[in-house]
Design an enzyme around this catalytic site. Structure first.
Site, PDB file in Angstrom:
ATOM      1  N   GLU A 267       7.764  -8.886  -2.564  1.00  0.00           N
ATOM      2  CA  GLU A 267       7.290  -7.972  -1.518  1.00  0.00           C
ATOM      3  C   GLU A 267       8.478  -7.358  -0.791  1.00  0.00           C
ATOM      4  O   GLU A 267       9.444  -8.055  -0.467  1.00  0.00           O
ATOM      5  CB  GLU A 267       6.400  -8.762  -0.550  1.00  0.00           C
ATOM      6  CG  GLU A 267       5.233  -7.984  -0.018  1.00  0.00           C
ATOM      7  CD  GLU A 267       4.192  -7.618  -1.077  1.00  0.00           C
ATOM      8  OE1 GLU A 267       4.299  -6.507  -1.628  1.00  0.00           O
ATOM      9  OE2 GLU A 267       3.295  -8.424  -1.334  1.00  0.00           O
TER      10      GLU A 267
ATOM     11  N   SER B 124     -15.743  13.228  -0.092  1.00  0.00           N
ATOM     12  CA  SER B 124     -15.706  11.767  -0.043  1.00  0.00           C
ATOM     13  C   SER B 124     -17.111  11.224   0.201  1.00  0.00           C
ATOM     14  O   SER B 124     -17.721  11.501   1.234  1.00  0.00           O
ATOM     15  CB  SER B 124     -14.776  11.308   1.087  1.00  0.00           C
ATOM     16  OG  SER B 124     -15.097   9.979   1.429  1.00  0.00           O
TER      17      SER B 124
ATOM     18  N   ASP C 131       3.032   0.514  -6.010  1.00  0.00           N
ATOM     19  CA  ASP C 131       1.595   0.772  -6.004  1.00  0.00           C
ATOM     20  C   ASP C 131       1.194   1.737  -7.111  1.00  0.00           C
ATOM     21  O   ASP C 131       0.259   1.497  -7.873  1.00  0.00           O
ATOM     22  CB  ASP C 131       1.159   1.316  -4.634  1.00  0.00           C
ATOM     23  CG  ASP C 131       1.599   0.405  -3.506  1.00  0.00           C
ATOM     24  OD1 ASP C 131       2.024  -0.734  -3.797  1.00  0.00           O
ATOM     25  OD2 ASP C 131       1.539   0.818  -2.337  1.00  0.00           O
TER      26      ASP C 131
ATOM     27  N   TYR D 141       7.308   0.275   8.462  1.00  0.00           N
ATOM     28  CA  TYR D 141       7.747   0.247   7.068  1.00  0.00           C
ATOM     29  C   TYR D 141       9.026   1.066   6.897  1.00  0.00           C
ATOM     30  O   TYR D 141      10.018   0.600   6.331  1.00  0.00           O
ATOM     31  CB  TYR D 141       6.627   0.812   6.192  1.00  0.00           C
ATOM     32  CG  TYR D 141       6.889   0.760   4.710  1.00  0.00           C
ATOM     33  CD1 TYR D 141       6.489  -0.347   3.957  1.00  0.00           C
ATOM     34  CD2 TYR D 141       7.531   1.794   4.052  1.00  0.00           C
ATOM     35  CE1 TYR D 141       6.720  -0.404   2.597  1.00  0.00           C
ATOM     36  CE2 TYR D 141       7.774   1.746   2.690  1.00  0.00           C
ATOM     37  CZ  TYR D 141       7.362   0.655   1.967  1.00  0.00           C
ATOM     38  OH  TYR D 141       7.604   0.601   0.615  1.00  0.00           O
TER      39      TYR D 141
HETATM   40  C1  GLA Z   1       3.592  -0.957   0.316  1.00  0.00           C
HETATM   41  C2  GLA Z   1       4.403   0.067  -0.461  1.00  0.00           C
HETATM   42  C3  GLA Z   1       5.031  -0.562  -1.706  1.00  0.00           C
HETATM   43  C4  GLA Z   1       5.784  -1.828  -1.360  1.00  0.00           C
HETATM   44  C5  GLA Z   1       4.954  -2.751  -0.477  1.00  0.00           C
HETATM   45  C6  GLA Z   1       5.724  -3.928   0.016  1.00  0.00           C
HETATM   46  O1  GLA Z   1       2.473  -1.356  -0.402  1.00  0.00           O
HETATM   47  O2  GLA Z   1       3.594   1.155  -0.819  1.00  0.00           O
HETATM   48  O3  GLA Z   1       5.860   0.360  -2.348  1.00  0.00           O
HETATM   49  O4  GLA Z   1       7.008  -1.538  -0.764  1.00  0.00           O
HETATM   50  O5  GLA Z   1       4.405  -2.072   0.633  1.00  0.00           O
HETATM   51  O6  GLA Z   1       6.128  -4.727  -1.030  1.00  0.00           O
END
Ligand code: GLA
Length: 355
Positions: A18, A50, A150, A200
């Site tokens: 992660e 949607s 993702d 983030y």
């Molecule tokens: C989010 C981001 C991913 C990754 C995770 C943490 O989901 O979209 O790219 O960085 O957080 O692992």
């Protein structure tokens, strides 16, 4: 180019690794059998609807709307930039993937929309390229500086496998994911990770600053000695998480190979505590849940999954988990007034079209 096309695009979980995907690290995600469903057909105008919120939008220009529709509009923009022709369409979106639960509903929508558009336009689809374009959409159009996990997991996963990715080279391989008596569960904490994107981006910045302070170009060159020399305590903690988490991913691969679930579980807990203490992306509610889980021998391990600040917990446990969950869930609700939700998880194929 006639008729309606139906595409299913899965959510993803991540076993371990992660906040390593934007740090040249290792990740081990897999797609889950919860989907964003996309129906598409040619039309005179661009229309996206949607089912969940019973709202639609119609557009002629490809400008940002600061709404969920940006995931689709961004995909059109990026596909065009990559030389694909995109004609107007009618798109209907439905989903049984919880939003804001850290299971990548946004990547599922991006990759799914891209897959649907390319199918409608009769292109052969290269999944790696689709993942790359969807990632560009998220970073450059939507504006979240996420790593590649993702979009790659949604596009490339295989049933009964986890996807090991070296995010530095973007090479990947499929890891058989047979757990025999154990199962993977996801618990939606009910906490939406709204803080998520600003914090983030902050974490990403701190990692860049840590690299700079260590005089390194990539976390792959960083050793424990380099981390020890960092003076700024926050940067040191962030760097420590990254290099230890990478190690844990590799150790998890070996533990999976020998089917040592106790060990896999231990790495999950270690990952959680590092995300909590070093990376500081957990939250009080989820920490409470993890502490409760640790009391039970039937649970091998658990940790917060995805970006953090809420979202879901991934749990590796045997079948007694459902009973345990009932108990923990009650305590959690008494303490926080929130009802957590249990999702039993099965691995899925990456995005696919219903034939
Ligand atoms: C989010 C981001 C991913 C990754 C995770 C943490 O989901 O979209 O790219 O960085 O957080 O692992």
């Amino acid at each position: 180019m006639n008729g309606k096309i139906v595409v299913y695009s899965p959510g993803r979980a991540n076993l371990i690794g992660e906040h390593t995907d934007y740090n040249d690290g290792f990740i081990l995600p897999f797609a889950i059998k919860r989907y964003v469903k996309i129906e598409i057909e040619p039309s005179k105008k661009f229309r996206v609807f949607s089912e969940q919120i019973k709202k639609g939008i119609e557009f002629n220009t490809l400008e940002k709307t600061n709404s969920w529709a940006d995931y689709v509009i961004g995909m059109i923009v990026k596909l065009k930039e990559h030389g694909y022709d995109v004609k107007p369409f009618n798109m209907k979106i439905d989903s049984n993937l919880p939003m804001g639960a850290g299971l990548s509903s946004s990547a599922a929508l991006e990759v799914g929309a891209g897959y649907a558009i390319l199918s409608m336009m009769n292109y052969d689809i290269n999944r790696e390229e689709l993942a790359k374009i969807a990632h560009e959409c998220e970073v450059e159009f939507v504006g979240v500086r996420c790593g590649i996990m993702d979009q790659y997991a949604v596009a490339l996963s295989k049933e009964n496998h986890a996807l090991f990715i070296d995010t530095m080279t973007r090479e990947y391989k499929y890891i058989p994911f047979h757990l025999d008596s154990a199962r993977i569960y996801l618990v939606d904490s009910g906490i939406k990770h709204e803080l998520g994107s600003s914090e983030y981006n902050k974490r990403r910045k701190q990692c860049e600053l840590a690299l700079e302070a260590m005089g390194k170009k990539s976390f792959r060159e960083v050793t424990m000695d380099d981390v020890e020399k960092l003076i700024e305590p926050v940067l040191k903690k962030r760097a420590l998480h990254v290099i230890m988490e990478n190690e844990r991913v590799l150790k998890t691969l070996s533990a999976l190979e020998t089917e040592n679930l106790q060990l896999v579980g231990r790495y999950l807990y270690e990952s959680h505590y590092s995300l909590k203490d070093n990376y500081e992306v957990s939250c009080e509610e989820i920490d409470f849940m993890i502490e409760q889980f640790e009391e039970y021998a039937d649970i091998y391990g658990a940790r917060i999954v995805g970006a953090g600040f809420g979202g879901s917990v991934i749990v590796l446990a045997n079948e007694n988990f459902e009973r345990i969950f009932e108990k923990v869930s009650q305590k959690y609700t008494t303490k926080f007034g929130i009802i957590p939700k249990l999702l039993t998880v099965e691995t899925s194929e990456g995005v696919f079209r219903l034939e």
